[in-house]
Design an enzyme around this catalytic site. Structure first.
Site, short mmCIF file in Angstrom:
data_model
loop_
_atom_site.label_atom_id
_atom_site.label_comp_id
_atom_site.label_asym_id
_atom_site.label_seq_id
_atom_site.Cartn_x
_atom_site.Cartn_y
_atom_site.Cartn_z
N ASP A 48 5.62 12.98 -11.82
CA ASP A 48 5.90 12.07 -10.72
C ASP A 48 6.73 10.91 -11.26
O ASP A 48 6.26 10.17 -12.14
CB ASP A 48 4.58 11.56 -10.13
N ASP A 50 9.48 0.80 -12.78
CA ASP A 50 8.65 -0.40 -12.81
C ASP A 50 7.88 -0.49 -14.13
O ASP A 50 7.69 -1.59 -14.67
CB ASP A 50 7.67 -0.40 -11.64
N VAL A 74 0.88 -1.17 0.00
CA VAL A 74 0.00 0.00 0.00
C VAL A 74 0.91 1.22 0.00
O VAL A 74 1.81 1.33 0.84
CB VAL A 74 -0.92 0.01 1.24
N ASP A 75 0.72 2.12 -0.95
CA ASP A 75 1.53 3.33 -1.05
C ASP A 75 0.82 4.52 -0.39
O ASP A 75 -0.32 4.84 -0.77
CB ASP A 75 1.81 3.70 -2.51
N ASN A 128 19.11 0.21 -11.79
CA ASN A 128 19.29 1.62 -12.15
C ASN A 128 20.74 2.01 -11.87
O ASN A 128 21.56 1.18 -11.46
CB ASN A 128 18.29 2.52 -11.42
#
Length: 294
Positions: free
Chosen positions: A251, A257, A8-9, A186
């Protein structure tokens, strides 16, 4: 098939990211579904792949909310299981006005994926799916190292290529990382691997071939944000996939992802690694123009 994390973000939108010891006021806040596994599964589904998510949530209401949200987005959650006594993973996300973010993750149930789900069950699922169609197995560094090890074994036993997004860099050895058909990191994660495996320092283009050689993985993909991505294999010189220009970054959460999930989907569709990376680049560029991880 994604063996991955679900969170959950809790996201706060701020003018600038706070310095240590500083308190800032958020302009807005939102809650949504995240986790690298869930984000990448959604991206793969949106890229056109039939997508399964295997993983763990808590036996709390948040876990069921995550399942319902992913079902609504077309991801098959048959193998997303609740774990008794565990809470669903949660992430605290701060997003600045320029789109940059800072994220803290409490993994919760993501560190407790049942081993029986990853052993004979996953091998059977991969074998059945592989007999019917092309398939790629995808996982991330947000999982427990034991889970990553069992996932690698399942991929090897079923003959399915394993794409590993090592974000964050998990505490696993070179032998395990070398089993990934494609390892995706990354730039910061690349430097972390370079330090761990003592291959020196330098720009990404210099470090990436050294890291790939040290790990003996067939292919290494390094995402470089606004500078595109880098593909390194044993068969040719490193290739750069240029980034796409974005008029306004809103954002950056979940952009990596979106890239990884799309990359895996196109590899499953039979695309070359370079062509899959081109498609992934477009997905990552689109992702930064909107709020939220998915």
């Amino acid at each position: 098939m994604v063996v991955g994390s679900v969170n959950v973000d809790d996201t706060m939108y701020v003018d600038v990211l706070p310095r240590p010891g500083q308190t800032v006021l958020a302009r807005a806040a939102r809650q949504g579904i995240g986790g690298k596994g869930a984000n990448q599964a959604v991206a793969a589904r949106r890229a056109g792949a039939t997508t399964y998510l295997l993983g763990a949530v808590g036996d709390d209401g948040a876990g069921e909310d995550c399942r319902c949200a992913l079902d609504a987005l077309g991801v098959d959650t048959t193998y997303l299981v609740p774990v008794s006594g565990q809470v669903t993973g949660r992430a605290g996300v701060m997003v600045a006005a320029d789109g940059e973010n800072a994220i803290v993750v409490a993994p919760g149930a993501n560190l407790h994926v049942p081993s029986d789900l990853l052993d004979a069950r996953l091998v059977g699922l991969l074998s059945d799916a592989g007999a019917a169609d092309a398939i790629v197995l995808l996982s991330q560094g947000e999982l427990d190292p034991v889970t990553l090890g069992l996932t690698a074994v399942a991929a090897r036993r079923s003959g399915v290529p394993w794409v590993l997004n090592l974000g964050p860099v998990a505490d696993v050895g070179a032998e395990l990382l070398g089993q990934a058909a494609v390892l995706v990191v990354n730039e910061e994660e690349l430097r972390d691997l370079a330090d761990r495996h003592d291959v020196g320092s330098g720009p990404a283009a210099t470090l990436a071939p050294r890291v790939r050689d040290a790990l003996s993985c067939p292919a290494l993909v390094v995402t470089l944000g606004a500078r595109g991505s880098l593909i390194v294999t044993s068969r040719s010189e490193p290739r750069t996939v240029p980034a796409l220009a974005v008029e306004k970054v809103v954002d950056t959460t979940g952009a990596g992802d979106a890239y990884v999930g799309t990359l895996a989907a196109w590899l499953a569709a039979g695309a070359s690694l370079y062509d899959a990376a081109v498609r992934a680049t477009a997905a990552g560029a689109a992702a930064v123009t909107r709020t939220g991880a998915q």
